[in-house]
Enzyme design. Structure first.
Site, mmCIF file in Angstrom:
data_model
loop_
_atom_site.group_PDB
_atom_site.id
_atom_site.type_symbol
_atom_site.label_atom_id
_atom_site.label_comp_id
_atom_site.label_asym_id
_atom_site.label_seq_id
_atom_site.Cartn_x
_atom_site.Cartn_y
_atom_site.Cartn_z
ATOM 1 N N THR A 185 1.174 -0.948 0.030
ATOM 2 C CA THR A 185 -0.129 0.388 0.368
ATOM 3 C C THR A 185 0.678 1.584 0.131
ATOM 4 O O THR A 185 1.978 1.085 0.410
ATOM 5 C CB THR A 185 -1.560 -0.056 0.998
ATOM 6 O OG1 THR A 185 -0.205 0.148 2.412
ATOM 7 C CG2 THR A 185 -1.906 -0.870 1.446
ATOM 8 N N GLU A 331 -6.201 -3.578 -0.879
ATOM 9 C CA GLU A 331 -6.397 -5.000 0.193
ATOM 10 C C GLU A 331 -7.042 -5.758 -0.346
ATOM 11 O O GLU A 331 -7.750 -6.590 -0.225
ATOM 12 C CB GLU A 331 -6.771 -4.457 2.048
ATOM 13 C CG GLU A 331 -5.559 -4.147 2.426
ATOM 14 C CD GLU A 331 -4.945 -2.702 2.387
ATOM 15 O OE1 GLU A 331 -5.595 -1.721 1.196
ATOM 16 O OE2 GLU A 331 -4.509 -2.078 3.140
ATOM 17 N N LYS A 440 -13.889 16.072 13.589
ATOM 18 C CA LYS A 440 -14.818 15.924 14.562
ATOM 19 C C LYS A 440 -15.096 17.450 15.671
ATOM 20 O O LYS A 440 -13.908 18.001 16.335
ATOM 21 C CB LYS A 440 -14.817 14.766 15.655
ATOM 22 C CG LYS A 440 -15.794 14.575 16.129
ATOM 23 C CD LYS A 440 -16.017 13.084 17.313
ATOM 24 C CE LYS A 440 -16.913 12.652 17.680
ATOM 25 N NZ LYS A 440 -16.606 11.684 18.445
ATOM 26 N N TRP A 445 -19.410 14.863 12.929
ATOM 27 C CA TRP A 445 -18.718 15.045 12.128
ATOM 28 C C TRP A 445 -18.790 15.900 10.992
ATOM 29 O O TRP A 445 -19.798 15.888 10.680
ATOM 30 C CB TRP A 445 -18.611 13.118 11.957
ATOM 31 C CG TRP A 445 -18.219 12.469 12.676
ATOM 32 C CD1 TRP A 445 -19.156 11.059 13.581
ATOM 33 C CD2 TRP A 445 -17.255 11.790 13.175
ATOM 34 N NE1 TRP A 445 -18.930 10.476 13.934
ATOM 35 C CE2 TRP A 445 -17.698 10.756 14.466
ATOM 36 C CE3 TRP A 445 -16.270 12.301 12.784
ATOM 37 C CZ2 TRP A 445 -16.412 10.333 14.622
ATOM 38 C CZ3 TRP A 445 -14.911 11.752 13.774
ATOM 39 C CH2 TRP A 445 -14.843 10.349 14.612
HETATM 40 P P1 ADP Z 1 -3.480 3.578 -0.058
HETATM 41 O O1 ADP Z 1 -4.877 3.052 0.471
HETATM 42 O O2 ADP Z 1 -2.760 3.570 0.717
HETATM 43 O O3 ADP Z 1 -3.775 5.339 -0.750
HETATM 44 P P2 ADP Z 1 -4.831 2.079 -2.733
HETATM 45 O O4 ADP Z 1 -4.606 2.773 -4.097
HETATM 46 O O5 ADP Z 1 -5.032 0.859 -2.473
HETATM 47 O O6 ADP Z 1 -3.812 2.433 -1.602
HETATM 48 O O7 ADP Z 1 -6.330 3.368 -2.359
HETATM 49 C C1 ADP Z 1 -7.432 2.972 -1.729
HETATM 50 C C2 ADP Z 1 -8.617 4.188 -0.794
HETATM 51 O O8 ADP Z 1 -8.687 4.685 -2.473
HETATM 52 C C3 ADP Z 1 -10.002 3.989 -0.893
HETATM 53 O O9 ADP Z 1 -9.724 3.412 0.752
HETATM 54 C C4 ADP Z 1 -10.664 5.148 -1.071
HETATM 55 O O10 ADP Z 1 -10.458 5.934 -0.404
HETATM 56 C C5 ADP Z 1 -9.798 5.643 -1.950
HETATM 57 N N1 ADP Z 1 -10.788 5.074 -3.533
HETATM 58 C C6 ADP Z 1 -10.132 4.365 -4.482
HETATM 59 N N2 ADP Z 1 -11.743 3.848 -5.032
HETATM 60 C C7 ADP Z 1 -11.743 5.591 -5.336
HETATM 61 C C8 ADP Z 1 -13.661 6.284 -5.764
HETATM 62 N N3 ADP Z 1 -13.474 5.500 -7.200
HETATM 63 N N4 ADP Z 1 -13.897 7.301 -5.417
HETATM 64 C C9 ADP Z 1 -12.653 7.774 -4.364
HETATM 65 N N5 ADP Z 1 -12.008 7.167 -3.315
HETATM 66 C C10 ADP Z 1 -11.634 5.968 -4.094
#
Ligand code: ADP
Length: 537
Positions: A185, A331, A440, A445
């Site tokens: 990640t 993940e 918060k 929120w």
């Molecule tokens: P990291 O968690 O290390 O930044 P990832 O590439 O796995 O790497 O990112 C996942 C996160 O990206 C998701 O949990 C979400 O918050 C965001 N994300 C993924 N796709 C979308 C989308 N279509 N719209 C908004 N946020 C997104």
């Protein structure tokens, strides 16, 4: 009583065998550092995969050993995907956009033994090599005449490495739960964490993401994966295409290059592509400025971060292309949900459709989802209740690679995605925030994403990040870091005033700080960790 069906393991080797037998003549086209348009077929590709497997075996690697790549999307990277995993080793794809300290961390954490790199990243490895004790060799993905020189590294040329090896190879009988690939990640909340995919999870995700309610990939598609092969396996496309028999067009390092992408689309007849919002914005601007059409292109997947409605509608109106939002994480392999229109919504108004298209879509089969409040109570799918999104399924990580607290999921068997979402009654999910970014204030929120979207709605704001700052009375209060558009002199007061009437008064940010640019992670997301650090000093 058990069923009486064959116990046939789901392995990447079975995907390779299938494509080799059924679709030998389908093409793979690539832009590489040594060839602007390389072209061969699956049949040729898998012959070279076998040569590479023989060359890897000669290195004395053992099952489960990690072999790393630092490379763009092209045919040699494709060969590594199949050869490394099908030989029983683990293909560790490294994101070259990571800071060099992060690359050092993950190579050491994964204990990579060999590294296959594009020529342009050789200086990065030279700078780190003394701190990478597990590495036994560096192979450069090019031909002999294009080999870079190095005083510090004993570089091996990929074409020489595989040359002379047999085009036949006996692959080991792997179990479907054997590890196939490793992807870290991007570490927005600390050191990167390794997600170790299995053959089974990869094949199931490949099937699930190619299905009609997902990417809808058939043998008629010509697929151009712009999403990098170092970012969650290019959203599975190198596997999904092989098991669907579709032609692949790899853009190499030209992912942000309008002229190259356009000529690849139009010369090769690309019908489907996938990438992050910035890729589509850049391509759209290029096509508009040049007045070029892309008649074969039907659908593009946009994911990784939220996509503005204006871009989705511009793709539809000006290019006749369906830009579809998808959501996922490293993940979750990554695909978890995607926008498709349910027939029950065929008569929805334009306004209702606009609201739906920017959501993160419907969960696909294989990713069971629920929302819970901060006490763990499950919430209804009513379009307003928001809470933590939890998922589970055969391509969701249950643990991180080689970590002290190895469990990725909670005790209840669900993985907390870190996203705060709503589900509407039709099943469409919408992210309202990342849980760590929620603000918060006085026990209530506030969504940082909503504040950012409203800030960039201001015609003079290019980009914005909202974070909470510590406040004596309210616990936290929202503030905005904003980048002005070129030539703008908009003031903090004017930006704050633009929120009036759009959100509740207590949600309006108190402070605006203008900056020249905002920090981003290696995957292009806002890096709020850096902004918070900036506040604490
Ligand atoms: P990291 O968690 O290390 O930044 P990832 O590439 O796995 O790497 O990112 C996942 C996160 O990206 C998701 O949990 C979400 O918050 C965001 N994300 C993924 N796709 C979308 C989308 N279509 N719209 C908004 N946020 C997104």
């Amino acid at each position: 009583m058990n069923g009486l069906m064959m116990d046939f393991p789901l392995t990447i080797t079975s995907v390779m065998d299938y494509a080799k037998k059924v679709y030998p003549n389908v093409e793979i086209v690539s832009v590489t550092s040594d060839n602007p348009r390389h072209r061969y077929t699956y049949k040729d590709a898998f012959k070279r995969v076998n040569q590479l497997s023989n060359a890897l075996a000669a290195l004395g690697l053992q099952q489960g050993d990690r072999v790393a790549t630092l490379a763009w999307n092209d045919y040699r990277h494709f060969e590594l995907y199949y050869s490394v995993s099908c030989s029983g080793y683990v293909c560790h794809t490294i994101n070259p956009r990571l800071f060099s300290e992060q690359i050092e961390f993950i190579v050491n954490h994964a204990e990579d033994q060999y590294l296959f790199t594009d020529p342009m990243f050789v200086p990065v490895i030279e700078g780190l090599i003394e701190k990478l004790p597990t590495l036994k060799g560096v192979i450069v993905l090019t031909s002999e005449e294009h080999m870079p020189s190095s005083d510090k590294l004993d570089l091996i040329c990929y074409e020489n490495f595989i040359a002379g090896h047999s085009e036949e190879f006996n692959y080991p009988q792997l179990e479907e739960n054997n590890a196939s690939s490793l992807c870290y990640t991007s570490g927005t909340t600390g050191n990167p964490k390794g997600v170790l995919y299995s053959h089974r999870s990869t094949v199931l995700h490949g099937l699930g993401s190619g299905a009609p309610n997902a990417f809808n990939i058939s043998n008629r598609e010509v697929v151009m994966p712009i999403v990098p092969m170092f970012h969650v396996n290019a959203w599975s496309l190198p596997y999904t295409c092989a098991l669907s028999g579709s032609k692949i067009v790899f853009p190499g390092n030209k992912m942000a290059d309008g002229p190259t992408l356009t000529s690849l689309i139009n010369d090769e007849g690309v019908t489907f592509s996938a990438g992050v919002p910035t890729v589509w914005l850049a391509l759209y601007n290029y096509l508009k400025a040049e007045g070029i059409a892309v008649p074969t292109l039907e659908r593009c997947i946009v994911g990784g971060s939220a996509c503005p409605l204006s871009l989705i509608n511009a793709f539809r109106d000006d290019l006749d292309v369906n830009l579809q939002t998808a959501w996922g994480l490293t993940e979750t392999s990554p695909l978890g949900s995607i926008f498709t229109l349910k027939p029950e919504l065929d008569n929805a108004s334009e306004e209702e459709l606009d609201k739906l298209k920017v959501k993160q879509g419907l969960p696909i089969f294989g990713v069971d989802s629920k929302i819970v409040d901060f006490e763990g109570n499950e919430l209804p799918w009513d379009g307003t209740s928001f809470g933590q999104l939890k998922v589970r399924g055969p391509w969701v990580a249950k643990a991180y690679y080689n970590m002290e607290k190895t469990d990725a999921h909670e005790e209840d068997g669900w993985f907390d995605t870190g996203d705060i979402v709503t589900y509407d009654k039709h099943g469409y999910m919408q992210i309202t925030d990342r849980s760590k970014d929620l603000i918060k204030s006085g026990g209530e929120w506030i969504s940082s994403i909503e504040l950012e979207n409203l800030a960039v709605d201001h015609p003079e704001i290019a980009e914005a990040a909202a974070i909470g700052y510590e406040h004596e009375k309210w616990g936290e209060r929202p503030m905005i870091f904003a980048v002005r558009k070129e030539g703008s002199t908009v003031s903090a007061e004017e930006l704050i005033a633009s929120y009036q009437g759009k959100i509740a008064k207590w949600c309006i940010p108190d402070i605006v700080e203008f900056v020249d640019e905002l920090p981003h992670t290696a995957t292009g997301k806002l890096d709020k960790k850096v902004l918070r650090q900036k506040l604490s000093v």
